[in-house]
Motif scaffolding. Structure first.
Motif, PDB file in Angstrom:
ATOM      1  N   THR A  88      44.868  59.277  63.897  1.00 45.88           N
ATOM      2  CA  THR A  88      43.791  60.169  63.468  1.00 45.88           C
ATOM      3  C   THR A  88      43.591  60.170  61.955  1.00 45.88           C
ATOM      4  O   THR A  88      42.541  60.593  61.473  1.00 45.88           O
ATOM      5  CB  THR A  88      44.068  61.613  63.933  1.00 45.88           C
ATOM      6  OG1 THR A  88      45.334  62.044  63.412  1.00 45.88           O
ATOM      7  CG2 THR A  88      44.080  61.711  65.449  1.00 45.88           C
ATOM      8  N   LEU A  89      44.571  59.679  61.200  1.00 45.25           N
ATOM      9  CA  LEU A  89      44.463  59.703  59.741  1.00 45.25           C
ATOM     10  C   LEU A  89      43.327  58.820  59.224  1.00 45.25           C
ATOM     11  O   LEU A  89      42.793  59.061  58.140  1.00 45.25           O
ATOM     12  CB  LEU A  89      45.784  59.260  59.108  1.00 45.25           C
ATOM     13  CG  LEU A  89      46.950  60.253  59.227  1.00 45.25           C
ATOM     14  CD1 LEU A  89      48.251  59.593  58.812  1.00 45.25           C
ATOM     15  CD2 LEU A  89      46.674  61.483  58.380  1.00 45.25           C
ATOM     16  N   SER A  90      42.939  57.822  60.010  1.00 44.38           N
ATOM     17  CA  SER A  90      41.862  56.932  59.577  1.00 44.38           C
ATOM     18  C   SER A  90      40.515  57.651  59.525  1.00 44.38           C
ATOM     19  O   SER A  90      39.560  57.133  58.924  1.00 44.38           O
ATOM     20  CB  SER A  90      41.757  55.725  60.522  1.00 44.38           C
ATOM     21  OG  SER A  90      41.448  56.161  61.849  1.00 44.38           O
ATOM     22  N   HIS A  91      40.431  58.850  60.123  1.00 48.55           N
ATOM     23  CA  HIS A  91      39.180  59.603  60.135  1.00 48.55           C
ATOM     24  C   HIS A  91      39.112  60.632  59.010  1.00 48.55           C
ATOM     25  O   HIS A  91      38.125  61.356  58.903  1.00 48.55           O
ATOM     26  CB  HIS A  91      39.009  60.302  61.474  1.00 48.55           C
ATOM     27  CG  HIS A  91      39.107  59.382  62.656  1.00 48.55           C
ATOM     28  ND1 HIS A  91      38.302  58.269  62.798  1.00 48.55           N
ATOM     29  CD2 HIS A  91      39.930  59.392  63.735  1.00 48.55           C
ATOM     30  CE1 HIS A  91      38.621  57.642  63.920  1.00 48.55           C
ATOM     31  NE2 HIS A  91      39.601  58.295  64.499  1.00 48.55           N
ATOM     32  N   VAL A  92      40.155  60.705  58.196  1.00 49.14           N
ATOM     33  CA  VAL A  92      40.141  61.619  57.048  1.00 49.14           C
ATOM     34  C   VAL A  92      39.456  60.904  55.889  1.00 49.14           C
ATOM     35  O   VAL A  92      40.020  59.992  55.275  1.00 49.14           O
ATOM     36  CB  VAL A  92      41.572  62.050  56.647  1.00 49.14           C
ATOM     37  CG1 VAL A  92      41.528  62.945  55.419  1.00 49.14           C
ATOM     38  CG2 VAL A  92      42.240  62.780  57.809  1.00 49.14           C
ATOM     39  N   PHE A  93      38.227  61.314  55.598  1.00 49.11           N
ATOM     40  CA  PHE A  93      37.464  60.679  54.524  1.00 49.11           C
ATOM     41  C   PHE A  93      37.802  61.304  53.173  1.00 49.11           C
ATOM     42  O   PHE A  93      37.841  60.610  52.154  1.00 49.11           O
ATOM     43  CB  PHE A  93      35.964  60.823  54.811  1.00 49.11           C
ATOM     44  CG  PHE A  93      35.089  60.242  53.740  1.00 49.11           C
ATOM     45  CD1 PHE A  93      34.937  58.866  53.610  1.00 49.11           C
ATOM     46  CD2 PHE A  93      34.415  61.064  52.850  1.00 49.11           C
ATOM     47  CE1 PHE A  93      34.137  58.327  52.611  1.00 49.11           C
ATOM     48  CE2 PHE A  93      33.612  60.533  51.851  1.00 49.11           C
ATOM     49  CZ  PHE A  93      33.481  59.162  51.743  1.00 49.11           C
ATOM     50  N   THR A 107      37.101  66.277  54.730  1.00 44.95           N
ATOM     51  CA  THR A 107      35.899  65.708  55.335  1.00 44.95           C
ATOM     52  C   THR A 107      36.325  64.781  56.467  1.00 44.95           C
ATOM     53  O   THR A 107      37.135  63.885  56.270  1.00 44.95           O
ATOM     54  CB  THR A 107      35.083  64.922  54.292  1.00 44.95           C
ATOM     55  OG1 THR A 107      34.743  65.785  53.209  1.00 44.95           O
ATOM     56  CG2 THR A 107      33.803  64.402  54.918  1.00 44.95           C
ATOM     57  N   TRP A 108      35.772  65.033  57.647  1.00 46.33           N
ATOM     58  CA  TRP A 108      36.166  64.327  58.871  1.00 46.33           C
ATOM     59  C   TRP A 108      35.010  63.457  59.338  1.00 46.33           C
ATOM     60  O   TRP A 108      33.850  63.870  59.281  1.00 46.33           O
ATOM     61  CB  TRP A 108      36.530  65.357  59.929  1.00 46.33           C
ATOM     62  CG  TRP A 108      37.187  64.835  61.166  1.00 46.33           C
ATOM     63  CD1 TRP A 108      36.615  64.706  62.405  1.00 46.33           C
ATOM     64  CD2 TRP A 108      38.536  64.391  61.316  1.00 46.33           C
ATOM     65  NE1 TRP A 108      37.520  64.214  63.300  1.00 46.33           N
ATOM     66  CE2 TRP A 108      38.716  64.006  62.657  1.00 46.33           C
ATOM     67  CE3 TRP A 108      39.604  64.269  60.433  1.00 46.33           C
ATOM     68  CZ2 TRP A 108      39.914  63.520  63.154  1.00 46.33           C
ATOM     69  CZ3 TRP A 108      40.806  63.777  60.916  1.00 46.33           C
ATOM     70  CH2 TRP A 108      40.959  63.422  62.253  1.00 46.33           C
ATOM     71  N   THR A 109      35.293  62.249  59.815  1.00 45.99           N
ATOM     72  CA  THR A 109      34.221  61.281  60.060  1.00 45.99           C
ATOM     73  C   THR A 109      33.845  61.114  61.523  1.00 45.99           C
ATOM     74  O   THR A 109      32.867  60.410  61.816  1.00 45.99           O
ATOM     75  CB  THR A 109      34.625  59.905  59.503  1.00 45.99           C
ATOM     76  OG1 THR A 109      35.820  59.450  60.173  1.00 45.99           O
ATOM     77  CG2 THR A 109      34.871  59.976  58.005  1.00 45.99           C
ATOM     78  N   VAL A 110      34.586  61.722  62.458  1.00 46.47           N
ATOM     79  CA  VAL A 110      34.257  61.522  63.875  1.00 46.47           C
ATOM     80  C   VAL A 110      34.170  62.863  64.592  1.00 46.47           C
ATOM     81  O   VAL A 110      34.147  63.919  63.959  1.00 46.47           O
ATOM     82  CB  VAL A 110      35.290  60.606  64.578  1.00 46.47           C
ATOM     83  CG1 VAL A 110      35.189  59.186  64.061  1.00 46.47           C
ATOM     84  CG2 VAL A 110      36.700  61.140  64.391  1.00 46.47           C
TER      85      VAL A 110
END
Length: 207
Positions: free
Chosen positions: A71-76, A88-91
């Protein structure tokens, strides 16, 4: 201890440091229903509290972002001030709740909560909004905020009476507010000054 070891502090001094911490932390008692239970954690208001928490959260973040969790890849964007974090979250939000669960299983004694803002969110004393691809800032006050400052008639030094207003004016002048937010905050500051009978002169301030 890890930070002290990495800083090449002698083991004797590290041991002495932790002994001093134990002296500061125990015994700590509080009164509840006419009983005096012993605190087993850092007492609220302790001068050491913010320091210990900052050390802990710095370590927590290092381990978190090096864990490789999917899930860390979605932390912008991630920014923390003491124990408040804006992210800021991307999904989709479902994965955001999964990320929250992952945060909360790291340490059973630490529980994060989640506020989902969408196009507007309150963070610390700011209201942050996205409009037409641009970020706008406004001032945010919690519902528990009162209109009371040190009253102008109180037997206090003049500097104490003006301290709250110095802070409010400094904040208003340094946060990049839009015109409407600036005028709103200026109106509130003048209202607070009249209510508390404090003489201030902010007539020269311009947006």
């Amino acid at each position: 201890g890890e930070l002290l070891i990495n800083s090449n502090i002698p083991h004797e001094e590290i041991a002495e440091f932790f002994n001093l911490l134990k002296i500061c932390w125990t015994p700590n008692y509080c009164k509840f229903k006419d009983e005096f239970p012993e605190e087993v954690s850092i007492p609220i208001g302790s001068p050491l509290g913010s320091l210990i928490f900052e050390v802990f959260m710095s370590k927590f973040e290092r381990h978190l972002f090096s864990s490789g969790h999917e899930t860390l890849s979605h932390v912008f964007y991630w920014y923390r001030y003491v124990d408040d974090i804006i992210c800021t979250w991307t999904v989709h939000q479902d994965l955001l709740r999964e990320f929250l669960m992952y945060l909360n299983i790291q340490y059973p004694s630490i529980k994060f909560t989640l506020d989902i803002g969408g196009s507007t969110i309150n963070f610390l004393d700011l209201s942050i909004s996205e409009k037409d691809g641009l970020i706008e800032f406004g001032m945010y006050r919690k519902g528990t905020t009162t209109d009371i400052t040190v009253h102008g008639s109180s037997f206090c030094p003049l500097a104490h009476k003006g301290a709250a207003f110095n802070c409010l004016i400094h904040r208003m002048a340094h946060v990049p507010l839009c015109l409407s937010a600036f005028q709103k905050e200026l109106k509130i500051i003048r209202y607070l000054a009249r209510l508390n009978c404090v003489q201030i002169d902010i007539g020269s301030i311009r947006w």
